[in-house]
Design a protein around this motif. Sequence first.
Motif, PDB file in Angstrom:
ATOM      1  N   ASN A   7       0.798  -1.230   0.000  1.00 46.23           N
ATOM      2  CA  ASN A   7       0.000   0.000   0.000  1.00 46.23           C
ATOM      3  C   ASN A   7       0.828   1.277   0.000  1.00 46.23           C
ATOM      4  N   ILE A   8       2.141   1.152  -0.221  1.00 43.70           N
ATOM      5  CA  ILE A   8       2.987   2.350  -0.232  1.00 43.70           C
ATOM      6  C   ILE A   8       2.602   3.247  -1.399  1.00 43.70           C
ATOM      7  N   LYS A   9       2.437   4.525  -1.120  1.00 42.79           N
ATOM      8  CA  LYS A   9       2.082   5.493  -2.150  1.00 42.79           C
ATOM      9  C   LYS A   9       3.334   6.158  -2.701  1.00 42.79           C
ATOM     10  N   PRO A  10       3.246   6.710  -3.916  1.00 41.65           N
ATOM     11  CA  PRO A  10       4.419   7.391  -4.515  1.00 41.65           C
ATOM     12  C   PRO A  10       4.950   8.493  -3.614  1.00 41.65           C
ATOM     13  N   PHE A  11       6.270   8.690  -3.685  1.00 41.15           N
ATOM     14  CA  PHE A  11       6.918   9.671  -2.815  1.00 41.15           C
ATOM     15  C   PHE A  11       6.406  11.071  -3.122  1.00 41.15           C
ATOM     16  N   SER A  87      13.517   7.682  13.392  1.00 38.84           N
ATOM     17  CA  SER A  87      12.999   9.055  13.248  1.00 38.84           C
ATOM     18  C   SER A  87      11.612   9.077  12.617  1.00 38.84           C
ATOM     19  N   GLY A  88      11.209   7.999  11.979  1.00 40.08           N
ATOM     20  CA  GLY A  88       9.846   7.908  11.445  1.00 40.08           C
ATOM     21  C   GLY A  88       9.616   8.715  10.192  1.00 40.08           C
ATOM     22  N   PRO A  89      10.257   8.370   9.077  1.00 41.88           N
ATOM     23  CA  PRO A  89       9.986   9.095   7.829  1.00 41.88           C
ATOM     24  C   PRO A  89       8.583   8.797   7.312  1.00 41.88           C
ATOM     25  N   THR A  90       7.929   9.761   6.746  1.00 46.54           N
ATOM     26  CA  THR A  90       6.577   9.574   6.205  1.00 46.54           C
ATOM     27  C   THR A  90       6.288  10.640   5.165  1.00 46.54           C
ATOM     28  N   TRP A  91       5.384  10.297   4.236  1.00 49.59           N
ATOM     29  CA  TRP A  91       4.943  11.289   3.249  1.00 49.59           C
ATOM     30  C   TRP A  91       3.463  11.124   2.888  1.00 49.59           C
ATOM     31  N   TYR A  92       2.725  10.264   3.611  1.00 49.31           N
ATOM     32  CA  TYR A  92       1.277  10.206   3.403  1.00 49.31           C
ATOM     33  C   TYR A  92       0.604   9.739   4.693  1.00 49.31           C
ATOM     34  N   GLU A 315       1.383   7.658   8.242  1.00 54.70           N
ATOM     35  CA  GLU A 315       1.913   6.302   8.137  1.00 54.70           C
ATOM     36  C   GLU A 315       3.411   6.316   8.390  1.00 54.70           C
ATOM     37  N   ASP A 316       3.858   5.604   9.420  1.00 55.14           N
ATOM     38  CA  ASP A 316       5.286   5.522   9.759  1.00 55.14           C
ATOM     39  C   ASP A 316       5.950   4.532   8.806  1.00 55.14           C
ATOM     40  N   LEU A 317       6.810   5.041   7.929  1.00 57.97           N
ATOM     41  CA  LEU A 317       7.471   4.216   6.914  1.00 57.97           C
ATOM     42  C   LEU A 317       8.907   3.890   7.283  1.00 57.97           C
ATOM     43  N   GLY A 318       9.234   3.985   8.563  1.00 53.14           N
ATOM     44  CA  GLY A 318      10.587   3.647   8.999  1.00 53.14           C
ATOM     45  C   GLY A 318      10.950   2.195   8.730  1.00 53.14           C
TER      46      GLY A 318
END
Length: 581
Positions: A7-11, A87-92, A315-318
């Motif tokens: 379910n990862i969305k485009p950056f 650090s918990g990168p996220t973009w959506y 959404e935490d994408l770490g």
Amino acid sequence: MESILKNIKPFNYESFHFLRPEWLWAFIPLLGITFLLLFAIKDRSKWKKAIPKHLQPYLFVKGSKWANLMPIILLELGVSCLIIAISGPTWYKKEITGQKTEAVLLMTLDLSGSMMAKDLSPNRLERAKMKIKDLLDHNPRASTGLVVFAGTPHTVLPPCNDYDIIQTQIEGLYPAAMPVRGSNISLLIEEWKERLKNVKAPSTILLFTDELSEKDTDELIYYIQNSIHELTIVPMSTPQGAKIPKNKKGTAITQNGKAVISKMDQAVLGRLSASEQVHISQLTLDDSDMELIAKKVSDKLIYQEDEEESDEEWEDLGILFVLPIFFISLFWFRKGWMVQWCLVFVFILPSCSPNDPNADLWFSQDYQAQAKEKNGDFEAAAEQYQDLAHKGVAYYKAENYDAALAVFELDSSSEGNYNRALTLVELGRLEEAKDAFSKAQELDPDLPQLQSHIDTIQARIKAEAELRKKFQAQEVPDTGNKEPLKERKAKGEDEELTSDTEVDELPDDGERVTDEQETDIQKTKELERPEDAEGAELKEVDASKVLMEKISAEPQEFLRRRFKLQKEKYYPTVKEGKETW
């Protein structure tokens, strides 16, 4: 993890940020460690200069400088990925899965005086009661509530699954029980809003009424178009209409010297049916009309909300940066690599417990709540649980049964109904508990100890019913044509009696002499309404010295008093209009 990767969305560069940016400061000590390691490697090569150059080829094995640098580079990459992951990168934002909820059926019955008209046999009100019973016999499966209205609306029963209780309450519904005559759709709509404010599933409002004005139509259309619910109207009158009886003798109500004819305006029904959310169900001689409504309600019982983006949770994408760490860690098992460098991770990755302030980095909310539950802090665990089943159980263990019931009602599965039934038992709502157990058994007959619970509930209900019968007032025995024995004060010519006087048999009729004595026993009766004790001096009374007069057991009388109290509390300023039918 698999679901996250799918379910990862485009950056999205504009939305990219870190959920815990304070952990990026860890790059500073990492750079310091890197410089120290590089300096140590350079320092170890200085002693080679002390060996003569012509002997160096024979004493040293020629190797690549990358053999020393590669572990440091991979260490840098691995720890860097770890810091970024923490650090918990996220973009959506998170997508919230649509929750399944059950729709309800809210039946509404008109109790204005015009419902006593006899264009429908035996009259409009009795025919409406028959239709309600037909509907319940066809089992719409939804939690069903009952609201009545005239000049003021009143909830007889909130939505429940015990149809037997509804049918029992219907018998006591008559226009005489309503505190205000007339018909007030505006207040009725407000009552609907109050009853359905916590219902998220599109539900059905079923209105049994015999007449609607243009103003009523405008209000109904406006409400239903701004609501998620549907309105089904069952017209309880013929197109020709009928005179409204004023009393039991059939005297008609008159206005300006003419008898008032009550009927449903067909143009009003046409306007209402033009709305997609309003349906008109015409009466049939059999129960096919109610069967169709019950099937429609049953088919739309379960409602699942659409998935939507959370307004607050990202959404935490770490976890995406954990995968490179696993790949890099494989190289530490190669021969010649300095495994002792792994000790660096001991200092970088501190241990953590569920009670640690940074526990969110290592443990899920449910795991932390589980730890609190094991320690006996059930209330705190319930607040932290994300899983509804565990949240409800924690509230139940904390004896917060109202909160537990609210959570279990969101779960329509067999386990959810089973847990809801256990909670209802604790709240003393045995009829609803029995119904919830039966529903759980219908969904999953293999649930353990289910039948024993049902048997226990039925036994308790039967025992309570028998106990209520014991406390009911005794009926006065039939004495035929003879007047019951009366008491009077002693006269001069009467024989004086004492406590030692023996009497073979007391007569059943006539008069008897009594010796009046002063006692502290007092006679009382049921109040029409509870007294307002605020500011009044309260006197303690020994309940054993109070003789209670017989209380009326008629459902109609109970509902009349209940509606009167509700009117005084919620509608103190409402008065009858010009049209009182």
